[in-house]
Design an enzyme around this catalytic site. Structure first.
Site, PDB file in Angstrom:
ATOM      1  N   CYS A 110     -14.896  -5.563  -5.535  1.00 41.45           N
ATOM      2  CA  CYS A 110     -14.465  -4.847  -6.743  1.00 41.45           C
ATOM      3  C   CYS A 110     -13.149  -5.399  -7.296  1.00 41.45           C
ATOM      4  O   CYS A 110     -13.127  -6.481  -7.860  1.00 41.45           O
ATOM      5  CB  CYS A 110     -14.388  -3.355  -6.443  1.00 41.45           C
ATOM      6  SG  CYS A 110     -14.467  -2.312  -7.927  1.00 41.45           S
ATOM      7  N   HIS A 206     -19.656  -1.206  -2.905  1.00 44.31           N
ATOM      8  CA  HIS A 206     -18.931  -0.426  -1.908  1.00 44.31           C
ATOM      9  C   HIS A 206     -19.954   0.118  -0.912  1.00 44.31           C
ATOM     10  O   HIS A 206     -21.040  -0.405  -0.768  1.00 44.31           O
ATOM     11  CB  HIS A 206     -18.179   0.726  -2.594  1.00 44.31           C
ATOM     12  CG  HIS A 206     -17.201   0.272  -3.626  1.00 44.31           C
ATOM     13  ND1 HIS A 206     -15.992  -0.298  -3.307  1.00 44.31           N
ATOM     14  CD2 HIS A 206     -17.250   0.313  -4.980  1.00 44.31           C
ATOM     15  CE1 HIS A 206     -15.322  -0.582  -4.415  1.00 44.31           C
ATOM     16  NE2 HIS A 206     -16.073  -0.237  -5.445  1.00 44.31           N
TER      17      HIS A 206
END
Length: 255
Positions: A110, A206
């Site tokens: 990310c 994630h």
């Protein structure tokens, strides 16, 4: 240097006699939201299970760089977290580029994935220059791309969960990490997710990503262990629970 405690469940500790593998976790306070700390814990646990000695270094802004890095991990963070690590990241930029060029495996999730690209442009228009390891550019947005993801990658099918507002575009010739089977991916339109340059992987997934994808975790560990000790001698690991969870997500999303 700090060695991270790892909870080991349903598996006896394996004697660590195959050598040390040094893992650097970049900015665990600023860039480790959405469970990304679990990637470091997973790596340390699997190294032990395979019979290696994990040495985990938490690298904080302004701290000296560890003397050794066999594997580098970075996680997600808010825009404010990216700004807080920017100065230190610039100071470590040449070192990280050299490690990447030398084949050191890295997993950047990310926010750290974005900062490994050419630039990240915030919603307010501030341009944060990246390291250029990936030929990607990210534009911050106000609409979030959220939900479970299934990817096809060179390391098999990968599952995870995305939660990002940045839209990332790959430069010409930049390989993605994977192709989206379900989810938004880099930008919700071109079917790509993440990026890969050599042994450096970037992704929005994630979850954390590694406990749910043992093959990906061991792919990184094989590269790191060979660099650190000269060989990869994996142990016997029971991944049946992780495999079941992985398969259920694939079935639920793809039918």
């Amino acid at each position: 240097m700090s060695q991270l405690p790892v909870e080991v469940t349903a598996m006896a500790e394996v004697p660590a006699d195959k050598g040390e593998v040094h893992v650097v976790h970049l900015y665990p306070r600023e860039m480790s939201i959405y469970g990304d700390l679990g990637n470091t814990r997973c790596i340390a646990a699997r190294l032990r299970w395979h019979g290696y000695r994990p040495v985990v270094h938490d690298h904080h802004p302004g701290a000296p760089w560890p003397e050794r890095a066999d594997l580098v991990l970075g996680g997600g963070g808010q825009d404010s977290g990216q700004v807080r690590v920017q100065e230190d990241l610039a100071a470590q930029a040449d070192r990280l580029r050299e490690l990447a060029a030398d084949g050191v495996p890295m997993l950047m999730i990310c926010g750290m994935y974005q900062l490994m690209g050419q630039a990240f442009v915030t919603v307010e228009g501030e341009r944060l220059p990246g390291l250029g390891i990936f030929d990607v550019t990210t534009q911050g947005g106000r609409t979030r791309m959220i939900g479970p993801v299934v990817l096809d990658t060179d390391l098999g099918q990968v599952v995870g969960y995305e939660n990002h507002s940045g839209a990332t575009r790959l430069g010409e010739g930049q390989a993605p990490f994977g192709r989206v089977r379900h989810g938004h991916g880099n930008n919700g339109s071109d079917g790509t997710e993440g990026a890969r340059t050599g042994n450096v992987f970037g992704s929005y997934l994630h979850g954390p990503i590694l406990p749910a994808n043992p093959r990906l975790a061991d792919g990184l560990l094989e590269i790191a262990a060979r660099r650190a000790t000269g060989e990869w001698a994996p142990g016997e690991i029971d991944d049946s629970i992780a495999d079941q969870a992985h398969q259920r997500q694939v079935r639920r999303l793809l039918g």
